[in-house]
Scaffold this active site. Structure first.
Site, mmCIF file in Angstrom:
data_model
loop_
_atom_site.group_PDB
_atom_site.id
_atom_site.type_symbol
_atom_site.label_atom_id
_atom_site.label_comp_id
_atom_site.label_asym_id
_atom_site.label_seq_id
_atom_site.Cartn_x
_atom_site.Cartn_y
_atom_site.Cartn_z
ATOM 1 C CE LYS A 52 5.836 -3.798 1.822
ATOM 2 N NZ LYS A 52 4.729 -2.978 2.264
ATOM 3 C CE LYS A 84 7.569 0.547 -3.293
ATOM 4 N NZ LYS A 84 6.162 0.325 -3.002
ATOM 5 C CE LYS A 105 3.935 5.066 3.044
ATOM 6 N NZ LYS A 105 3.551 3.710 2.577
HETATM 7 N N1 AQP Z 1 8.537 4.533 -5.082
HETATM 8 C C1 AQP Z 1 7.319 4.661 -5.587
HETATM 9 N N2 AQP Z 1 7.137 5.050 -6.856
HETATM 10 C C2 AQP Z 1 5.899 5.201 -7.366
HETATM 11 N N3 AQP Z 1 4.773 4.955 -6.682
HETATM 12 C C3 AQP Z 1 4.901 4.556 -5.410
HETATM 13 N N4 AQP Z 1 3.998 4.247 -4.466
HETATM 14 C C4 AQP Z 1 4.638 3.915 -3.324
HETATM 15 N N5 AQP Z 1 5.964 3.990 -3.503
HETATM 16 C C5 AQP Z 1 6.164 4.387 -4.784
HETATM 17 C C6 AQP Z 1 2.572 4.255 -4.690
HETATM 18 O O1 AQP Z 1 1.942 4.905 -3.601
HETATM 19 C C7 AQP Z 1 0.690 4.284 -3.353
HETATM 20 C C8 AQP Z 1 0.578 3.977 -1.912
HETATM 21 O O2 AQP Z 1 1.510 2.999 -1.546
HETATM 22 P P1 AQP Z 1 1.477 2.345 -0.113
HETATM 23 O O3 AQP Z 1 1.923 3.327 0.857
HETATM 24 O O4 AQP Z 1 0.123 1.795 0.148
HETATM 25 O O5 AQP Z 1 2.370 1.094 -0.188
HETATM 26 P P2 AQP Z 1 3.763 0.816 -0.763
HETATM 27 O O6 AQP Z 1 3.701 0.841 -2.261
HETATM 28 O O7 AQP Z 1 4.232 -0.439 -0.125
HETATM 29 O O8 AQP Z 1 4.612 2.059 -0.285
HETATM 30 P P3 AQP Z 1 5.945 2.052 0.506
HETATM 31 O O9 AQP Z 1 6.358 3.468 0.645
HETATM 32 O O10 AQP Z 1 6.932 1.106 -0.111
HETATM 33 O O11 AQP Z 1 5.448 1.536 1.926
HETATM 34 P P4 AQP Z 1 6.098 0.476 2.853
HETATM 35 O O12 AQP Z 1 7.524 0.863 2.958
HETATM 36 O O13 AQP Z 1 5.366 0.579 4.158
HETATM 37 O O14 AQP Z 1 5.894 -0.838 2.172
HETATM 38 C C9 AQP Z 1 0.585 3.070 -4.263
HETATM 39 O O15 AQP Z 1 -0.234 3.384 -5.379
HETATM 40 C C10 AQP Z 1 2.000 2.851 -4.688
HETATM 41 O O16 AQP Z 1 2.079 2.273 -5.967
#
Ligand code: AQP
Length: 332
Positions: free
Chosen positions: A112, A195, A198
């Protein structure tokens, strides 16, 4: 200790199909057998810049997505993190327990922060300590995590162990991960090695939970694939990241194995497969999208649920936090 689940998602954008398949859908099932605490982790979200108005809107939207996916506020506790001050208090104590060396190994910070590491917030660096506090503030015994969060949960276990050891107490459980079924890792539609996220700058990399049917169809149509046909076994997709991802999404949405999907579509190209995937994705997501839109408009309803959830969460957290402060030697 009772079997208790804690989990959360960041309101750092619109929740995606990855969040749904890797987290939300599993949370709903866990409500049957565990006492569940589900949080919209707004304090995690601000580790990178969030416009205040958008953060508030995204927090409500995330709560609406939880409820529309099937999280029942009567059965589970649902709240936003910043309403329970114990998260910040325990995170500070954990900042003093976790070692720099432990945090230096966290790959998510490296991903990140990217090349501009010196300009990353210190919050982003200690994010895993706050995550440990989220879980241990409620003595959660189980956490459903996507593959990507496994390393952070390991750190939570290390912190629990070190705290218990250093202060000679048995306060924190060694929390177990729950990794459930297909969809544990949904990848970007533009790059099968990344991955689905969002905060990815490309809208076409992800399906948002509030995308309408036409948008879903367009995103799947534009998803990157290759010219080869679908083989009869999932093992034979090795080296074809984007193909693997689309087959994986189909498997996760229909709750069957990747092998079953390969058998069904053996010998077909991705043109045909994408049509079937679009139909399936629309059928599964449309009811959630509709319900989300309905709930999201009712600010009073969402705010009421989050406030009452925060009160219930705080009631569990306070006695635990009191024990923690006593163990550390804080006067009260
Ligand atoms: N691509 C994914 N596949 C499977 N699981 C996912 N999760 C997120 N993306 C995927 C799971 O969703 C939960 C919440 O995640 P989060 O929103 O707290 O953080 P993150 O994993 O960092 O999600 P993003 O979408 O990638 O957010 P940003 O872009 O803001 O960093 C977790 O259980 C995660 O595993």
């Amino acid at each position: 200790m009772k079997n208790r689940v804690f989990s959360g998602a960041q309101p750092s954008g619109k929740l995606t199909l990855g969040n749904y398949l890797g987290a939300l859908r599993n949370w709903v099932k866990l409500q049957e057998n565990y006492e569940c605490i589900y949080c919209v982790v707004d304090m995690h979200a601000i580790t990178v810049w969030q416009d205040p108005k958008e953060l508030a809107a995204q927090t409500r939207q995330a709560a609406a997505a939880y409820i529309a996916s099937g999280v029942d506020p009567e059965k589970s506790i649902l709240f936003n993190q910043s309403q329970v001050s114990g998260h910040a208090e325990l995170a500070w104590i954990f900042n003093c327990i976790a070692r720099l060396g432990w945090l230096n190994r966290m790959t998510q910070f490296k991903d990140k922060a990217g090349k501009n590491r010196e300009n990353a917030s210190t919050g982003l660096y200690v994010y895993p300590n706050l995550m440990a506090a989220d879980i241990l503030l409620y003595q959660a015994t189980h956490v459903p995590v996507g593959e990507d969060q496994k390393q952070h949960l390991e750190l939570t276990r290390d912190i629990a162990q070190k705290f218990n050891h250093d202060f000679g107490v048995d306060l924190f459980p060694i929390t177990e991960p729950l990794i459930l079924g297909e969809g544990a890792r949904v990848m970007s539609l533009r790059d099968g090695t990344k991955k689905m996220s969002k905060s990815d700058p490309s809208e076409y990399s992800r399906i948002n939970l509030n995308d309408d049917s036409d948008t879903i169809a367009q995103k799947i149509r534009k998803a990157k694939t290759d010219a080869e046909l679908i083989p009869g076994k999932a093992d034979l997709l090795e080296g074809r990241a984007e193909a693997q991802n689309l087959i994986g999404i189909y498997a996760a949405l229909s709750e069957v194995s990747r092998d079953t999907v390969c058998t069904e579509f053996e010998g077909k190209g991705f043109g045909d497969f994408k049509k079937a995937l679009t139909e399936l994705a629309v059928a599964k997501l449309a009811p959630i999208t509709e319900e989300m839109a309905r709930i999201e408009q009712d600010h009073a309803y969402i705010d009421g649920i989050l406030r009452s959830g925060a009160e219930k969460a705080d009631a569990i957290a306070q006695p635990i936090l009191k024990e923690v402060k006593k163990a550390v030697g804080f006067l009260s």
